[in-house]
Design an enzyme around this catalytic site. Structure first.
Site, PDB file in Angstrom:
ATOM      1  N   PRO A   1     -10.896  23.815  48.255  1.00 45.15           N
ATOM      2  CA  PRO A   1     -11.456  25.005  48.913  1.00 45.15           C
ATOM      3  C   PRO A   1     -10.833  25.257  50.284  1.00 45.15           C
ATOM      4  O   PRO A   1     -10.904  26.352  50.816  1.00 45.15           O
ATOM      5  CB  PRO A   1     -12.948  24.671  49.041  1.00 45.15           C
TER       6      PRO A   1
ATOM      7  N   GLU B   1     -16.278  14.083  46.877  1.00 43.80           N
ATOM      8  CA  GLU B   1     -16.349  14.935  48.052  1.00 43.80           C
ATOM      9  C   GLU B   1     -14.963  15.314  48.554  1.00 43.80           C
ATOM     10  O   GLU B   1     -14.790  16.182  49.381  1.00 43.80           O
ATOM     11  CB  GLU B   1     -17.132  14.245  49.169  1.00 43.80           C
TER      12      GLU B   1
ATOM     13  N   ARG C   1       3.126  32.964  33.180  1.00 48.93           N
ATOM     14  CA  ARG C   1       3.541  34.339  32.892  1.00 48.93           C
ATOM     15  C   ARG C   1       4.932  34.620  33.457  1.00 48.93           C
ATOM     16  O   ARG C   1       5.574  35.591  33.087  1.00 48.93           O
ATOM     17  CB  ARG C   1       2.535  35.328  33.481  1.00 48.93           C
TER      18      ARG C   1
ATOM     19  N   ASP D   1       2.844  43.766  35.062  1.00 48.96           N
ATOM     20  CA  ASP D   1       1.535  43.343  35.562  1.00 48.96           C
ATOM     21  C   ASP D   1       1.296  44.062  36.879  1.00 48.96           C
ATOM     22  O   ASP D   1       2.131  43.993  37.772  1.00 48.96           O
ATOM     23  CB  ASP D   1       1.539  41.823  35.838  1.00 48.96           C
TER      24      ASP D   1
END
Ligand code: 9WO
Length: 245
Positions: free
Chosen positions: A89, A116, A154, A169
């Site tokens: 994160p 953690e 891709r 795209d």
């Protein structure tokens, strides 16, 4: 492209082998994905890979030694040192520019953490960059690693049926996607925009680009802000606003 994933749950990646683009990429040899469980490199009797955090507090922290030993085993297999990415994160949020940059790397190592987190000393010395797929905390980095692998695939040559597809795209141009329609031409009183039935490919391409601009203006003005629109793009967008808003 070779991707090595360091994960306590290698079985999670079996899904990539069997389905969708990544499945075909494996079959064609455009993509090789290996998984490595750091528990295999844990040299203690219980093969533990985590320990209690210094300073106390909740949760456990992944230890340096098993992860470093695993990374060294992977690096030892190739001449050119792979780029090591930690899914967390705290990383820079993934965008198309990062995807295309990483897709050019011949070899990536993705570290999917658990608990953690990972001992900072491993992150300081052994990780080249941290990558997030969004501002939220998951149970671990594995799903984020799969998202990154799928986005990277891709861009591998020959993986998509029509090599242009990835170029088409919308996000490859930095825009959101245009609307899509398929048969029937009318259902419950909802008709397909006539231009899409016209066979006029130039008009269709223009309509699609105009609606990609319009959708981006409507839903992600922040994305549009970052683009330097040409005068003809601005005219097309203003025409969209006049016609459809
Ligand atoms: C676990 C935890 C337990 C008790 C108190 C605080 C805590 N924080 C965390 C935590 O953030 N765990 C992370 C799990 C550690 C790194 C691997 N994990 C993870 C990666 N969760 N979410 C991601 C992730 C990766 C990429 N993009 C978005 C989220």
């Amino acid at each position: 492209m070779r991707i090595d994933v360091v994960t306590l749950f290698p079985g999670m990646f079996d899904a990539l082998l069997d389905y969708g683009i990544t499945g075909r990429a494996f079959d064609q040899g455009s993509l090789v994905v290996n998984t490595w469980n750091p528990r295999e490199a844990a040299d203690n009797r219980h093969r533990s890979v985590d320990d209690r955090p210094y300073g106390g507090g909740p949760g456990m922290v992944m230890s340096v030694a098993p992860l470093r030993a695993t990374l060294q085993r992977i690096h030892a297999q190739t001449q050119q040192r792979a780029r090591v990415i930690y899914l967390s994160p705290q990383g820079a949020v993934l965008n198309q520019a990062t995807v295309t940059r990483l897709a050019a790397e011949p070899h990536l190592i993705l570290l999917a953490g658990r608990y953690e987190g990972v001992d900072q000393r491993l992150l300081d010395r052994d990780i080249d960059e941290e990558c997030s797929i969004g501002d939220y905390v998951l149970s671990g980095g594995e799903l984020a690693a799969m998202v990154l692998i799928d986005a990277l695939m891709r861009w591998q040559p020959g993986v998509l049926g029509d090599a242009e597809s990835v170029q088409q795209d919308s996000f490859s141009h930095g825009l959101l996607d245009h609307p899509h329609y398929t048969r029937p031409a009318c259902i419950d009183g909802q008709a397909v925009p006539p231009v899409l039935l016209s066979g006029d490919h130039a008009a269709i391409a223009r309509w699609r680009y105009q609606h990609a601009l319009g959708q981006t203006w409507l839903r992600r003005p922040d994305v549009l802000q970052r683009l330097s629109l040409q005068p003809q793009d601005k005219r097309l967008l203003n025409d969209f606003i006049d016609k459809f808003i």
